[in-house]
Motif scaffolding. Structure first.
Motif, PDB file in Angstrom:
ATOM      1  N   ARG A  89       0.824  -1.218   0.000  1.00  8.82           N
ATOM      2  CA  ARG A  89       0.000   0.000   0.000  1.00  8.82           C
ATOM      3  C   ARG A  89       0.850   1.257   0.000  1.00  8.82           C
ATOM      4  NH1 ARG A  89      -3.136  -2.798   3.840  1.00  8.82           N
ATOM      5  NH2 ARG A  89      -2.108  -1.618   5.497  1.00  8.82           N
ATOM      6  N   GLU A  90       1.936   1.242   0.774  1.00 13.61           N
ATOM      7  CA  GLU A  90       2.768   2.428   0.916  1.00 13.61           C
ATOM      8  C   GLU A  90       3.843   2.537  -0.162  1.00 13.61           C
ATOM      9  OE1 GLU A  90       4.325   2.324   4.853  1.00 13.61           O
ATOM     10  OE2 GLU A  90       2.369   2.621   5.818  1.00 13.61           O
ATOM     11  N   ASP A 173      -5.788  -5.566   0.322  1.00 11.43           N
ATOM     12  CA  ASP A 173      -6.305  -5.682   1.679  1.00 11.43           C
ATOM     13  C   ASP A 173      -6.667  -7.125   2.003  1.00 11.43           C
ATOM     14  OD1 ASP A 173      -6.135  -2.967   2.407  1.00 11.43           O
ATOM     15  OD2 ASP A 173      -7.918  -2.524   1.204  1.00 11.43           O
ATOM     16  N   GLY A 174      -5.858  -8.058   1.532  1.00 16.90           N
ATOM     17  CA  GLY A 174      -6.156  -9.470   1.734  1.00 16.90           C
ATOM     18  C   GLY A 174      -5.551 -10.067   2.987  1.00 16.90           C
ATOM     19  N   GLN A 175      -5.113  -9.205   3.938  1.00 12.71           N
ATOM     20  CA  GLN A 175      -4.444  -9.718   5.115  1.00 12.71           C
ATOM     21  C   GLN A 175      -5.349 -10.602   5.974  1.00 12.71           C
ATOM     22  OE1 GLN A 175      -1.104  -9.437   5.798  1.00 12.71           O
ATOM     23  NE2 GLN A 175      -1.696 -11.035   7.226  1.00 12.71           N
ATOM     24  N   GLU A 176      -6.634 -10.227   6.087  1.00 12.63           N
ATOM     25  CA  GLU A 176      -7.538 -11.025   6.904  1.00 12.63           C
ATOM     26  C   GLU A 176      -7.706 -12.423   6.319  1.00 12.63           C
ATOM     27  OE1 GLU A 176      -8.648 -10.322   9.857  1.00 12.63           O
ATOM     28  OE2 GLU A 176      -7.532  -8.430   9.718  1.00 12.63           O
ATOM     29  N   GLY A 262       2.490  -2.676  -8.604  1.00 13.54           N
ATOM     30  CA  GLY A 262       2.288  -1.567  -7.671  1.00 13.54           C
ATOM     31  C   GLY A 262       0.817  -1.231  -7.503  1.00 13.54           C
ATOM     32  N   THR A 263       0.532  -0.337  -6.570  1.00 12.97           N
ATOM     33  CA  THR A 263      -0.865   0.030  -6.283  1.00 12.97           C
ATOM     34  C   THR A 263      -1.346   1.167  -7.175  1.00 12.97           C
ATOM     35  OG1 THR A 263      -0.129   1.566  -4.577  1.00 12.97           O
ATOM     36  CG2 THR A 263      -0.647  -0.671  -3.881  1.00 12.97           C
TER      37      THR A 263
END
Length: 265
Positions: A89-90, A173-176, A262-263
């Protein structure tokens, strides 16, 4: 040259953590207590029952201890991958690509939270108790199995970690989702797979594959027939499974990095 760089990075990380020994010891204790959560659940269950999935309390503790030790070792070296979504993300992951070092080793060496040794210590204590209270026939083969199993389990867990976190290259945002597989595997492997049924057992035992972390090796150590009817030789193939998982994880990671764009921010 690369090995020397990694050694210097890890040495700096470790030296910083050991600068405050009181805080370090408290952190280790907290990690040991956190890892012992499933142990408390097991003990509470056996206050009401005498067997779980065809296993006595000491036999379940052996399964738990092998899984706990393996997960603690894996968390120590691979837990840093949880930071991957933040790197993506960063845009920090782009910096890793510019360095003449592998991206995966860089992430794993970015931090070595020595406090997680508390998780390993917790598992080893329970393992010692379980071995003393189970009828294990000690031979050179069983000793070798006992020594290899936690290492093979740690490699399996680490491979699962890499595979699960690779999803974050496509789902930022697939961390969960990744946590469901990694920490969920820790919970799953703490119990005999015979307590699960249907698709969950097939998914987490063989697709993931959590059954080879502790369940099958524990059966081999106990010289116990699998209540589900699996062949006895499965208790001895954890190193082979670990090698296959590690290979698949490496291929998946390489593919994901090559297609990383990249994002866009």
């Amino acid at each position: 040259m690369a090995d020397g760089i990694y050694r210097k990075i890890l040495h700096a990380r470790l030296r910083g953590q050991l600068s405050y020994r009181g805080s370090f010891l408290l952190d280790c204790l907290a990690q040991a207590i956190a890892q012992g959560g499933e142990l408390v659940v097991i003990l509470v269950l056996f206050n009401r029952i005498t067997a779980l999935g065809g296993f006595s309390v000491t036999e379940v503790l052996l399964v738990y201890a092998l899984a706990s030790t393996a997960f603690g070792m894996s968390d120590l070296f691979a837990g840093q991958l949880n930071a991957l979504p933040m790197y993506i993300r960063e845009g920090t992951f782009d910096v890793l690509l510019l360095r003449p070092l592998g991206t995966l080793p860089q992430l794993m060496a970015s931090d070595l939270p020595l406090k997680r040794i508390g998780r390993v210590f917790s598992g080893l204590v329970v393992l010692g108790y379980a071995l003393l209270h189970n009828d294990v026939v000690w031979t050179p083969w069983s000793v070798g199995l006992l020594l290899v199993t936690p290492v093979a389990g740690a490699v399996i867990f680490s491979g699962i970690w890499v595979l699960a976190c690779s999803v974050c290259f496509w789902l930022v945002d697939g961390q969960e989702l990744a946590n469901t597989v990694t920490y969920g595997s820790n919970t799953f492997t703490s119990y005999p797979i015979s307590v699960y049924s249907g698709w969950l057992r097939r998914l987490m035992a063989f697709v993931v594959p959590g059954a080879f972390v502790a369940y099958y090796p524990a059966l081999a150590l106990l010289d116990k027939t699998d209540p589900l009817g699996a062949p006895a030789w499965l208790g001895w193939v954890a190193p082979l499974v670990a090698a296959l998982v590690a290979g698949l994880a490496g291929i998946t990671w390489t593919f994901a990095v090559r297609h990383y764009r990249g994002t866009g921010s």
